[in-house]
Design a protein around this motif. Structure first.
Motif, mmCIF file in Angstrom:
data_model
loop_
_atom_site.group_PDB
_atom_site.id
_atom_site.type_symbol
_atom_site.label_atom_id
_atom_site.label_comp_id
_atom_site.label_asym_id
_atom_site.label_seq_id
_atom_site.Cartn_x
_atom_site.Cartn_y
_atom_site.Cartn_z
ATOM 1 N N GLU A 15 4.752 7.802 -0.524
ATOM 2 C CA GLU A 15 3.458 7.856 -1.211
ATOM 3 C C GLU A 15 3.581 8.848 -2.179
ATOM 4 O OE1 GLU A 15 1.027 5.212 -1.072
ATOM 5 O OE2 GLU A 15 2.233 4.366 0.206
ATOM 6 N N GLN A 16 3.855 9.997 -1.937
ATOM 7 C CA GLN A 16 4.081 11.344 -2.823
ATOM 8 C C GLN A 16 4.860 10.911 -3.824
ATOM 9 O OE1 GLN A 16 2.181 14.179 -2.909
ATOM 10 N NE2 GLN A 16 3.462 14.662 -4.785
ATOM 11 N N THR A 17 6.226 10.306 -3.455
ATOM 12 C CA THR A 17 7.056 10.117 -4.424
ATOM 13 C C THR A 17 6.996 9.271 -5.571
ATOM 14 O OG1 THR A 17 8.892 10.363 -3.016
ATOM 15 C CG2 THR A 17 9.605 9.195 -4.773
ATOM 16 N N TRP A 18 5.973 8.137 -4.915
ATOM 17 C CA TRP A 18 5.334 6.992 -6.010
ATOM 18 C C TRP A 18 4.425 7.659 -6.917
ATOM 19 C CZ3 TRP A 18 7.181 2.994 -7.996
ATOM 20 C CH2 TRP A 18 7.892 2.049 -7.172
ATOM 21 N N ALA A 19 3.626 8.493 -6.265
ATOM 22 C CA ALA A 19 2.511 9.188 -7.185
ATOM 23 C C ALA A 19 3.451 10.162 -8.186
ATOM 24 C CB ALA A 19 1.735 10.263 -6.526
ATOM 25 N N GLU A 20 4.480 10.593 -8.052
ATOM 26 C CA GLU A 20 5.171 11.555 -8.901
ATOM 27 C C GLU A 20 5.642 10.379 -10.013
ATOM 28 O OE1 GLU A 20 7.878 13.552 -6.573
ATOM 29 O OE2 GLU A 20 6.363 14.783 -5.675
ATOM 30 N N VAL A 21 6.039 9.226 -9.471
ATOM 31 C CA VAL A 21 6.840 8.119 -10.544
ATOM 32 C C VAL A 21 5.767 7.566 -11.455
ATOM 33 C CG1 VAL A 21 8.036 5.926 -10.724
ATOM 34 C CG2 VAL A 21 8.750 7.737 -8.734
ATOM 35 N N LEU A 22 4.628 7.711 -10.831
ATOM 36 C CA LEU A 22 3.602 6.962 -11.663
ATOM 37 C C LEU A 22 3.071 8.152 -12.777
ATOM 38 C CD1 LEU A 22 1.405 4.927 -9.342
ATOM 39 C CD2 LEU A 22 2.932 4.148 -10.814
ATOM 40 N N ASP A 23 2.953 9.302 -12.356
ATOM 41 C CA ASP A 23 2.759 10.342 -13.432
ATOM 42 C C ASP A 23 3.999 10.580 -14.534
ATOM 43 O OD1 ASP A 23 0.461 11.021 -11.882
ATOM 44 O OD2 ASP A 23 1.220 12.537 -10.860
ATOM 45 N N GLY A 29 5.796 7.836 -22.183
ATOM 46 C CA GLY A 29 5.744 7.166 -23.600
ATOM 47 C C GLY A 29 6.736 6.088 -23.858
ATOM 48 N N LEU A 30 7.247 5.374 -22.680
ATOM 49 C CA LEU A 30 8.059 4.394 -22.801
ATOM 50 C C LEU A 30 7.471 2.938 -22.284
ATOM 51 C CD1 LEU A 30 11.100 6.111 -20.780
ATOM 52 C CD2 LEU A 30 10.916 5.899 -23.346
ATOM 53 N N THR A 31 8.095 1.938 -22.836
ATOM 54 C CA THR A 31 7.500 0.698 -22.324
ATOM 55 C C THR A 31 7.905 0.761 -20.766
ATOM 56 O OG1 THR A 31 9.872 -0.490 -22.493
ATOM 57 C CG2 THR A 31 8.190 -0.504 -24.386
ATOM 58 N N ILE A 32 7.253 -0.382 -19.961
ATOM 59 C CA ILE A 32 7.457 -0.561 -18.654
ATOM 60 C C ILE A 32 9.088 -0.683 -18.366
ATOM 61 C CG2 ILE A 32 6.847 -2.155 -16.561
ATOM 62 C CD1 ILE A 32 4.331 -2.207 -17.998
ATOM 63 N N ARG A 43 10.336 -3.697 -11.977
ATOM 64 C CA ARG A 43 8.970 -3.804 -12.724
ATOM 65 C C ARG A 43 7.974 -4.164 -11.871
ATOM 66 N NH1 ARG A 43 7.402 -4.984 -17.994
ATOM 67 N NH2 ARG A 43 5.477 -6.344 -18.068
ATOM 68 N N SER A 44 8.366 -4.950 -10.766
ATOM 69 C CA SER A 44 7.083 -5.733 -9.918
ATOM 70 C C SER A 44 6.757 -4.549 -9.054
ATOM 71 C CB SER A 44 7.789 -6.756 -9.250
ATOM 72 O OG SER A 44 8.907 -6.521 -8.360
ATOM 73 N N SER A 45 7.745 -3.500 -8.343
ATOM 74 C CA SER A 45 7.373 -2.331 -7.753
ATOM 75 C C SER A 45 6.550 -1.503 -8.620
ATOM 76 C CB SER A 45 8.528 -1.671 -7.216
ATOM 77 O OG SER A 45 9.222 -2.451 -6.295
ATOM 78 N N LEU A 46 6.848 -1.187 -9.802
ATOM 79 C CA LEU A 46 5.927 -0.279 -10.584
ATOM 80 C C LEU A 46 4.544 -0.832 -10.633
ATOM 81 C CD1 LEU A 46 5.677 2.484 -12.128
ATOM 82 C CD2 LEU A 46 6.369 0.886 -14.267
ATOM 83 N N ALA A 47 4.510 -2.142 -11.030
ATOM 84 C CA ALA A 47 3.020 -2.761 -11.375
ATOM 85 C C ALA A 47 2.479 -2.879 -10.019
ATOM 86 C CB ALA A 47 3.189 -4.229 -11.867
ATOM 87 N N ARG A 48 3.113 -3.037 -8.937
ATOM 88 C CA ARG A 48 2.086 -3.258 -7.763
ATOM 89 C C ARG A 48 1.714 -1.726 -7.416
ATOM 90 N NH1 ARG A 48 5.845 -5.056 -4.755
ATOM 91 N NH2 ARG A 48 6.809 -3.272 -3.918
ATOM 92 N N ARG A 49 2.367 -0.791 -7.537
ATOM 93 C CA ARG A 49 1.860 0.614 -7.137
ATOM 94 C C ARG A 49 1.003 1.112 -8.273
ATOM 95 N NH1 ARG A 49 3.225 2.997 -2.277
ATOM 96 N NH2 ARG A 49 4.973 1.900 -1.312
ATOM 97 N N ARG A 50 1.284 0.809 -9.416
ATOM 98 C CA ARG A 50 0.327 1.129 -10.362
ATOM 99 C C ARG A 50 -1.105 0.450 -10.038
ATOM 100 N NH1 ARG A 50 0.820 0.693 -16.724
ATOM 101 N NH2 ARG A 50 -0.329 2.589 -17.359
ATOM 102 N N THR A 51 -1.027 -0.607 -9.764
ATOM 103 C CA THR A 51 -2.154 -1.594 -9.506
ATOM 104 C C THR A 51 -3.115 -0.917 -8.183
ATOM 105 O OG1 THR A 51 -1.347 -3.753 -10.636
ATOM 106 C CG2 THR A 51 -3.269 -3.869 -9.080
ATOM 107 N N SER A 61 -6.263 -2.299 -14.246
ATOM 108 C CA SER A 61 -4.944 -2.317 -14.176
ATOM 109 C C SER A 61 -4.667 -2.432 -15.766
ATOM 110 C CB SER A 61 -4.192 -3.181 -13.634
ATOM 111 O OG SER A 61 -2.727 -3.326 -13.699
ATOM 112 N N PRO A 62 -4.070 -1.453 -16.317
ATOM 113 C CA PRO A 62 -3.538 -1.599 -17.852
ATOM 114 C C PRO A 62 -2.445 -2.622 -17.916
ATOM 115 C CG PRO A 62 -3.137 0.861 -16.875
ATOM 116 C CD PRO A 62 -3.761 -0.145 -15.737
ATOM 117 N N LEU A 63 -1.545 -3.222 -16.948
ATOM 118 C CA LEU A 63 -0.671 -3.964 -17.197
ATOM 119 C C LEU A 63 -1.152 -5.448 -17.417
ATOM 120 C CD1 LEU A 63 1.717 -2.965 -14.242
ATOM 121 C CD2 LEU A 63 1.992 -2.622 -16.676
#
Length: 95
Positions: A15-23, A29-32, A43-51, A61-63
């Motif tokens: 969970e901590q690593t995903w929080a860092e990835v999302l930050d 400033g890149l596209t997904i 892409r699906s993992s990032l979208a799921r965690r971000r949601t 959800s901005p996505l």
């Protein structure tokens, strides 16, 4: 001869690593697609965690904000309906 197969295993991120990835994504400033390619994540993992993160924070959800709401078009009034009366062709016009 022995054949060896290469098996790719996905890393299980904490969970901590995903929080860092999302930050990092929020600051990048890149596209997904660019970010996921650079980070080596799907892409699906990032979208799921971000949601999930956004639900916890109570924000949309901005996505999914690029969806367009359906537009209702009111009927157009063309005035009184006209009647078209079909007239037979005069016999002189046919002959």
């Amino acid at each position: 001869m022995e054949e060896t197969q290469s098996v790719l295993r996905r890393a299980v991120l904490s969970e901590q690593t995903w929080a860092e990835v999302l930050d990092r994504f929020d600051r990048a400033g890149l596209t997904i697609d660019e970010f996921c390619s650079r980070e080596g994540i799907s892409r699906s993992s990032l979208a799921r965690r971000r949601t999930l993160r956004n639900k916890q924070r109570g924000i949309a959800s901005p996505l999914r904000t690029n969806k367009v709401a359906p537009t209702v078009i009111p009927p157009i009034s063309t005035g009184p309906k006209s009647r078209t009366v079909m007239q037979p062709w005069p016999s002189a016009a046919l002959g």
